[in-house]
Design an enzyme around this catalytic site. Sequence first.
Site, PDB file in Angstrom:
ATOM      1  N   LYS A   1     -12.229  -0.247  -0.021  1.00 50.45           N
ATOM      2  CA  LYS A   1     -11.408   0.596  -0.885  1.00 50.45           C
ATOM      3  C   LYS A   1     -12.055   0.696  -2.268  1.00 50.45           C
ATOM      4  O   LYS A   1     -12.988   1.451  -2.434  1.00 50.45           O
ATOM      5  CB  LYS A   1      -9.982   0.050  -0.913  1.00 50.45           C
ATOM      6  CG  LYS A   1      -9.304   0.311   0.434  1.00 50.45           C
ATOM      7  CD  LYS A   1      -7.920  -0.222   0.577  1.00 50.45           C
ATOM      8  CE  LYS A   1      -7.359   0.239   1.914  1.00 50.45           C
ATOM      9  NZ  LYS A   1      -6.481  -0.755   2.538  1.00 50.45           N
TER      10      LYS A   1
ATOM     11  N   HIS B   1      -5.289  -3.742  -1.683  1.00 54.29           N
ATOM     12  CA  HIS B   1      -5.089  -2.762  -2.754  1.00 54.29           C
ATOM     13  C   HIS B   1      -5.074  -3.394  -4.153  1.00 54.29           C
ATOM     14  O   HIS B   1      -4.960  -2.686  -5.151  1.00 54.29           O
ATOM     15  CB  HIS B   1      -3.804  -1.961  -2.520  1.00 54.29           C
ATOM     16  CG  HIS B   1      -3.987  -0.880  -1.504  1.00 54.29           C
ATOM     17  ND1 HIS B   1      -4.563   0.326  -1.795  1.00 54.29           N
ATOM     18  CD2 HIS B   1      -3.695  -0.851  -0.180  1.00 54.29           C
ATOM     19  CE1 HIS B   1      -4.608   1.076  -0.701  1.00 54.29           C
ATOM     20  NE2 HIS B   1      -4.091   0.381   0.287  1.00 54.29           N
TER      21      HIS B   1
ATOM     22  N   SER C   1       0.803  -1.225   0.000  1.00 53.29           N
ATOM     23  CA  SER C   1       0.000   0.000   0.000  1.00 53.29           C
ATOM     24  C   SER C   1       0.834   1.271   0.000  1.00 53.29           C
ATOM     25  O   SER C   1       0.354   2.312  -0.435  1.00 53.29           O
ATOM     26  CB  SER C   1      -0.948  -0.003   1.196  1.00 53.29           C
ATOM     27  OG  SER C   1      -0.238  -0.229   2.390  1.00 53.29           O
TER      28      SER C   1
HETATM   29  C1  LIG Z   1      -6.530  -0.998   3.964  1.00 55.16           C
HETATM   30  C2  LIG Z   1      -5.894  -2.304   4.221  1.00 55.16           C
HETATM   31  C3  LIG Z   1      -6.472  -3.202   5.117  1.00 55.16           C
HETATM   32  C4  LIG Z   1      -7.696  -2.846   5.911  1.00 55.16           C
HETATM   33  O1  LIG Z   1      -8.854  -2.884   5.143  1.00 55.16           O
HETATM   34  P1  LIG Z   1     -10.181  -2.212   5.700  1.00 55.16           P
HETATM   35  O2  LIG Z   1     -11.265  -2.874   4.962  1.00 55.16           O
HETATM   36  O3  LIG Z   1     -10.084  -0.744   5.457  1.00 55.16           O
HETATM   37  O4  LIG Z   1     -10.222  -2.518   7.174  1.00 55.16           O
HETATM   38  C5  LIG Z   1      -5.882  -4.429   5.285  1.00 55.16           C
HETATM   39  N1  LIG Z   1      -4.764  -4.774   4.600  1.00 55.16           N
HETATM   40  C6  LIG Z   1      -4.177  -3.923   3.740  1.00 55.16           C
HETATM   41  C7  LIG Z   1      -2.958  -4.355   2.999  1.00 55.16           C
HETATM   42  C8  LIG Z   1      -4.726  -2.660   3.527  1.00 55.16           C
HETATM   43  O5  LIG Z   1      -4.141  -1.817   2.676  1.00 55.16           O
END
Ligand SMILES: *Cc1c(COP(=O)(O)O)cnc(C)c1O
Length: 391
Positions: free
Chosen positions: A239, A208, A180
Site C-alpha cells: 500500500k 493501513h 480499512s
Molecule cells: C490490504 C490489507 C491486507 C493485505 O495486504 P496485501 O499486502 O495487499 O496482501 C491485510 N490486512 C489489511 C487490514 C489490509 O487492509
Amino acid sequence: MRLSFLEEKITGLKEAGVYRKLPVLEGPNEAEIILNGQRVINLSSNNYLGFANHPKLKQAAIEAVEKYGVGAGAVRTIVGNMDLHEELEKLLAEFKREEAVMVFQSGFNCNTGTIQAIVEKGDLIVSDELNHASIIDGCRLSRADKTIYKHCDMEDLERVLKENRDKYRNVLIITDGVFSMDGDIAPLPEIVKLAEKYNALTYVDDAHGSGVLGESGRGTVDHFHLHGKVDFTIGTLSKAIGVIGGYVAGSEVMKDWLLHRGRPLLFSTSLPPAAVAPIIVAIKELMRTTEYTERLWDNARYFKARLGELGFDLGKSQTPITPVIIGNEAKTMEFSRKLLEKGVFVSGIVFPTVPKGTGRVRCMVTAGHTKEQLDKAIAVFKEVGHQMGII
Ligand SMILES: *Cc1c(COP(=O)(O)O)cnc(C)c1O
C-alpha cells in the site's frame, strides 16, 4: 450445464445491482490515470505516498533486475533467501523500532501464515468484528477457538476476556490498526492494557497504518508509542510503500518460530528482487524525511474538510481513508458510476465487504494529489451529490 449454480448466483448479483467488471488501468497508478480509456482523477488507490511510480524506486528495481534477475527461484528456506531479503528485514526492524522483522510475499500471506503458526487447539483468538478478510481467513486456518468483540468496544473486549481467560492456555487479541473501510484507529493503549491485565497476547494488522500513521509512517504502534508492547505487528509493503509484500514485526523469537512454521514462507517462493530493492529505497526515504507523510496528511485534511462542509456523511474516519457513506447498495454503485462519468474514480464498496445498508464510496487521498485535482474532485462530488439528493 455443470456451472449453472454459479450462473444463478451471478444473476443474483446483477439483480442486486452489485455485479461488476474489472476496471482496466493503462499506465502507472497515480493521482490521475487512464482508466478504461478515460482520463480520470484517481481516488481509489492505496498508493498513499506516491511510491508506486517513484523514479528512485523504479531505478532501484531496474538495477536489481540487472544484478539479480527477475525471480528469487525458490522458497526462502531452500535457496530463495537473497542478501536483499536480509537487508530489508534489518532495515524494517530499525524503522519499526522492534527487535526483528520477518518478510512475507503479501500482507494477506502474513495473516494466513502467522495466526495459524502461533495459536492452536486449546488457545483462543479474540477478534474485532470488523477485522480484515485475511485475518478472518487466518483464524479459520488455525485450530484455536475464536470469539468476536464489538468493534473497538473495550467493555465488550474485557467481558470476553473475563469470561474466557481461565478456559484457555494462550489468548490472542487481534485487531486492525487502522480499519480499512471506515478509517478509524483501534484504541491500542486500552487493548494493550487489557492484554496485560488478562495475560493475553496482542496482534495488530497495520496494513493501513503502515506509511501513514506515526513518525514518518512508522505505524499505529509508533503513533501510540507502544514499541515492544504489541507481540505481532503486521505491515504491508503493497500500500503506502508502493510495491508488494508484507511483514511481521516483533521479537527475535517470533521471527525464529515463523521461519520454521510460517507456511507461506515454507511453501511459496519469496519476493522477487525487483520488488525488494525498491522497498528498501522507500523505507530509506521515509527514514530520511517526513515530507511524504506530511503531504499526505495535508491533502487528507483539506479534502475531508471540504467534503464535510458540503454535508456528506464521512463516518468516523481519523485517517486519510475518507468513506462517503451512501447506505443503499445499488445507490452507492450508481453514485460511483456517476462520479466516474464526470472524471472522478472512487470505487463503491458494498456488502459483503461492509455490512448491509452501509454502502459507501471510499476516497483514498494521497500525497501525490495536487490541490487542483482535489478541488476538481470536490466540485464533481457536489454536483452529483445534489443531483442524486445525497446532500
Ligand atoms: C490490504 C490489507 C491486507 C493485505 O495486504 P496485501 O499486502 O495487499 O496482501 C491485510 N490486512 C489489511 C487490514 C489490509 O487492509
